[in-house]
Design an enzyme around this catalytic site. Structure first.
Site, PDB file in Angstrom:
ATOM      1  N   ARG A 146      17.014 -14.179  10.117  1.00 55.56           N
ATOM      2  CA  ARG A 146      16.259 -13.085  10.741  1.00 55.56           C
ATOM      3  C   ARG A 146      14.794 -13.092  10.321  1.00 55.56           C
ATOM      4  NH1 ARG A 146      20.474 -13.130  13.037  1.00 55.56           N
ATOM      5  NH2 ARG A 146      22.132 -11.560  13.005  1.00 55.56           N
ATOM      6  N   ARG A 186      27.870  -0.661  15.306  1.00 53.88           N
ATOM      7  CA  ARG A 186      28.569  -1.451  14.289  1.00 53.88           C
ATOM      8  C   ARG A 186      28.208  -0.957  12.886  1.00 53.88           C
ATOM      9  NH1 ARG A 186      29.350  -7.685  15.138  1.00 53.88           N
ATOM     10  NH2 ARG A 186      27.250  -7.809  14.267  1.00 53.88           N
ATOM     11  N   GLU A 212      25.611  -5.513   0.939  1.00 54.00           N
ATOM     12  CA  GLU A 212      24.900  -4.894  -0.181  1.00 54.00           C
ATOM     13  C   GLU A 212      25.525  -3.549  -0.543  1.00 54.00           C
ATOM     14  OE1 GLU A 212      20.360  -6.162  -0.162  1.00 54.00           O
ATOM     15  OE2 GLU A 212      20.945  -5.375   1.799  1.00 54.00           O
ATOM     16  N   GLU A 251      19.929 -12.862   6.401  1.00 52.12           N
ATOM     17  CA  GLU A 251      18.503 -12.516   6.312  1.00 52.12           C
ATOM     18  C   GLU A 251      17.588 -13.707   6.587  1.00 52.12           C
ATOM     19  OE1 GLU A 251      20.599  -9.125   4.730  1.00 52.12           O
ATOM     20  OE2 GLU A 251      20.878 -11.284   4.503  1.00 52.12           O
ATOM     21  N   ALA A 304      27.387  -3.881  10.058  1.00 47.87           N
ATOM     22  CA  ALA A 304      26.687  -5.111  10.426  1.00 47.87           C
ATOM     23  C   ALA A 304      25.339  -5.225   9.737  1.00 47.87           C
ATOM     24  CB  ALA A 304      26.509  -5.178  11.941  1.00 47.87           C
TER      25      ALA A 304
END
Length: 265
Positions: free
Chosen positions: A141, A32, A118, A138, A68
């Site tokens: 994660r 991805r 980003e 984020e 991704a």
């Protein structure tokens, strides 16, 4: 270079030249288009070796997804010092995109998530296909933005929206992303690349000094106090209009040889 490239593997970024337009394509569809340090290094090499004749870059991605995000397989083995160096490797290459010699038009489809967003935020024009979705996972994660998104994405949509996206893992659809200012165009799935090339050709037709001033002076003006910004603007106006090509274009307009601005342009 960030690290040596393996000549026996498929390039992680491909380059195709179309006249004055260079098409840079992320080429890791099976992952991805997750962004690894090797991909960042290859992107850096591609940018550095663009011919001088190139006036615009179209940044695209092969497969169903733009990107991704960060290749998370690289994260567990990093020390804190290596993590800082990792971010600065991204920063250097992304700065070359945002503040380089030529404008960048990005084509966004599928996942535009984390590091993918980003990267997209470095582009000057963003074209989203209607199947695109945008997120900053984020917080979910257990990590933090590390590719400049806390600055670039916050400048696009405000830190409050970025805070909410990171805290909740919320994603925005293509229509929602356009509404909040993440993208400039929304097009049907499968038509983004054609739209990007249409825009790139239009941008390439501008006077080079005007494009340079737009890329380099506008970001400075946005950060300056009003009095400083107005001085910067006046200096850039004087420099651009003194160029021979600018004088020729103005004379062509005054002589009615150049088209006027029309509704829908």
């Amino acid at each position: 270079m960030l690290q040596a490239l393996n000549p026996n593997t498929a390039p992680l970024v491909t380059v195709q030249l179309h006249g004055r337009v260079a098409e840079l394509t992320l080429n890791r569809p099976d992952k991805r288009n997750a962004i690894s340090l090797a991909m960042v290094a290859e992107l850096e090499r591609c940018i550095a070796t663009l011919p001088a004749t190139v006036g615009v870059v179209v940044l695209a991605a092969r497969g169903e997804h733009f990107s991704a995000g960060l290749d998370l397989s690289e994260v567990p083995e990093m020390s804190a010092a290596e993590g800082v160096q990792h971010s600065h490797a991204w920063y250097r290459v992304f700065e070359q995109l945002q503040f380089g010699r030529v404008p960048v038009v990005a084509v966004l489809q599928g996942a535009v998530v984390g590091g993918g967003l980003e990267l997209a935020a470095c582009a000057h024009v963003r074209v989203a296909e209607d199947n695109a979705y945008f997120g900053l996972p984020e917080g979910r994660r257990g990590i933090f933005l590390g590719g400049g998104g806390s600055v670039r994405v916050s400048k696009l949509i405000g830190f409050s929206r970025v805070t909410e996206m990171m805290l909740t893992g919320r994603t925005y659809s293509a229509a929602e992303a356009f509404a909040i200012g993440l993208t400039h165009y929304t097009v049907a799935t499968g038509t983004g690349l054609a739209k990007a090339h249409e825009l790139a050709l239009r941008i390439a037709d501008n006077a080079p000094m005007s494009n340079y001033a737009i890329l380099r002076a506008l970001p400075l003006i946005a950060e300056q106090p009003m009095s400083h910004g107005l001085m910067t603007e006046s200096l850039m106006a004087a420099v651009t209009q003194s160029e021979p090509e600018a004088k020729q274009r103005v004379q062509a307009f005054l002589a009615k040889r150049a088209a006027k601005v029309q509704r829908g342009d």
